[in-house]
Design an enzyme around this catalytic site. Structure first.
Site, PDB file in Angstrom:
ATOM      1  N   ASP A  74       9.177   7.393  -8.862  1.00 15.22           N
ATOM      2  CA  ASP A  74       9.925   6.610  -9.855  1.00 15.22           C
ATOM      3  C   ASP A  74       8.946   6.073 -10.899  1.00 15.22           C
ATOM      4  O   ASP A  74       7.733   6.014 -10.653  1.00 15.22           O
ATOM      5  CB  ASP A  74      10.697   5.462  -9.190  1.00 15.22           C
ATOM      6  CG  ASP A  74       9.795   4.454  -8.493  1.00 15.22           C
ATOM      7  OD1 ASP A  74       8.856   4.885  -7.797  1.00 15.22           O
ATOM      8  OD2 ASP A  74      10.012   3.235  -8.642  1.00 15.22           O
ATOM      9  N   GLU A 137       9.356   2.455  -5.918  1.00 19.64           N
ATOM     10  CA  GLU A 137       8.151   1.621  -5.783  1.00 19.64           C
ATOM     11  C   GLU A 137       8.120   0.517  -6.826  1.00 19.64           C
ATOM     12  O   GLU A 137       7.739  -0.617  -6.536  1.00 19.64           O
ATOM     13  CB  GLU A 137       6.892   2.496  -5.904  1.00 19.64           C
ATOM     14  CG  GLU A 137       5.595   1.788  -5.524  1.00 19.64           C
ATOM     15  CD  GLU A 137       4.890   1.096  -6.689  1.00 19.64           C
ATOM     16  OE1 GLU A 137       3.966   0.321  -6.435  1.00 19.64           O
ATOM     17  OE2 GLU A 137       5.285   1.322  -7.861  1.00 19.64           O
TER      18      GLU A 137
HETATM   19 ZN   LIG Z   1       2.510   3.053  -9.710  1.00 22.10          ZN
END
Ligand SMILES: [Zn+2]
Length: 376
Positions: A74, A137
């Site tokens: 992501d 994340e």
């Molecule tokens: Zn990163």
């Protein structure tokens, strides 16, 4: 650099994996298929609609624990400023690969995946490799959290996190404790404020105290902990006394500080008018400088840097906060080709020269590990 690292990085960049909103499904499916074709055993898991992680394994035949790499697919949103380059294109101009997620951190993922493929003979004859590829994340390690809660992770001997460090080996990073404070008052007509209790005034007092709050003592390597109020919300309309506010506090910590203690101290300082809840609790990460494998990584990285390498940490958090405790705390290095200054920037790019170096470096670290002599 082999052609395939650049090609793979470009293919990953063409997927829009902005988070929020968060949708890694297509990118992860493509990558899972690519890894399977190269001989990895791949397990794809989901943690919500269009949210995915994958674990890819290439086992060896020598007894011993595998080396693991981790990266997230992501990326942060594009921001308000217009981009000069296509954020989901794959422009290569003047030795720079442009695109959202180039530095943070699709180029790194391409480099370690291709390095594994190019060194698979050594891996098969050695102790193997594991890739832990996450989504979610950027919003606080949501993918990594799902990964450790939802599945049995393979035992590993060491972890490389490909976050952007310009190929400088980094032995740790700060922890993050995100707290939400809430104040409650009593609503009334804005023309008769004496009949209500203004929750914004209560919040203002609390914010004054938060600004003065010291989370704890400095750490020799990570220095002082920091604190920032990043968001505040309260009141519904101008002509009412607001009865509720909430504000979010971002505290960055070091291994010498306990998050539970910080939260308790802040709660005491704020008193009963503020209710605190924890949004995110990610411990700091720090590997022992004198660990044998860590010193080996330093030896491998040294030729890429003019100055002698020294113990270095970064302020941002990574998935390692959650992965390391779940993996029995193996030694961990943060090492990636991306430019640390380019992460989250408009017109983000990764230097091709760094990408080239990273592919070679990861390959050397893979070969070193397969001999079994750097584990433990
Ligand atoms: Zn990163």
């Amino acid at each position: 650099m082999t052609h395939s690292t650049l090609l793979l990085a470009q293919r990953l960049l063409r997927f829009d994996t902005l988070n929020p909103p968060g949708d890694e499904a297509a990118c992860m499916a493509f990558f899972a298929e690519w890894l399977s074709e190269q001989g990895f055993a791949v397990t794809l898991t989901t943690f919500g609609e269009h949210r995915c992680n994958l674990v890819a394994q290439m086992p060896g035949t020598r007894p011993g624990r595998p080396l693991a790499f981790t990266g997230h697919l992501d990326t942060v949103p594009l921001g308000y400023q217009a981009w000069q380059y296509h954020p989901f294109g794959d422009d290569v101009i003047d030795g720079r690969l442009y695109g959202r997620g180039s530095s943070d951190m699709k180029a790194a993922i391409a480099a370690f995946a291709v390095a594994c493929v190019n060194h698979q003979a050594a891996i098969r004859a050695g102790t193997g490799v594991v890739l832990l590829i996450t989504g979610g994340e950027e919003t606080g390690c949501d993918g990594a959290r799902a990964l450790i809660e939802g599945s049995e992770l393979p035992e590993i001997g060491a972890l490389i996190v490909g976050e952007p460090t310009a190929n400088y080996p980094v032995i740790g990073h700060k922890g993050a404790l995100w707290l939400r404070g809430e104040t409650r008052g009593k609503t009334a007509h804005g023309a008769m404020p004496e009949r209500g209790i203004n929750a914004i005034y209560l919040a203002a007092e609390a914010l004054g105290k938060i600004r003065q709050f010291e989370p704890g003592a400095p750490h020799p390597l990570m220095k002082k902990p920091t604190l920032n109020v990043g968001r505040i919300q309260g009141g519904l309309n101008i002509n009412s006394v607001p009865d509720h506010t909430q504000f979010d506090v971002d505290i960055r910590t070091a291994p010498n500080l306990q998050h539970a203690t910080i939260r308790q101290n802040l709660a005491t300082a704020l008193g009963e008018t503020v209710t605190l809840s924890t949004l995110i609790d990610l411990p700091a990460v720090l590997s022992a400088e004198d660990n044998r494998w860590i010193t080996r990584v330093y030896q491998r990285c040294q030729p890429l840097h003019a100055q002698p390498l020294s113990a270095k940490v970064v302020p941002y958090f990574t998935d390692a906060s959650l992965l390391l405790p779940a993996l029995n705390n193996p030694p961990c290095i943060i090492l990636g080709p991306g430019e640390p200054d380019m992460a989250h920037q408009t017109d983000e790019y990764c230097l091709l020269s760094r990408l080239n170096e990273a592919e070679t470096l990861y390959g050397e670290l893979i070969d070193d590990w397969q001999t079994g002599q750097w584990d433990g």
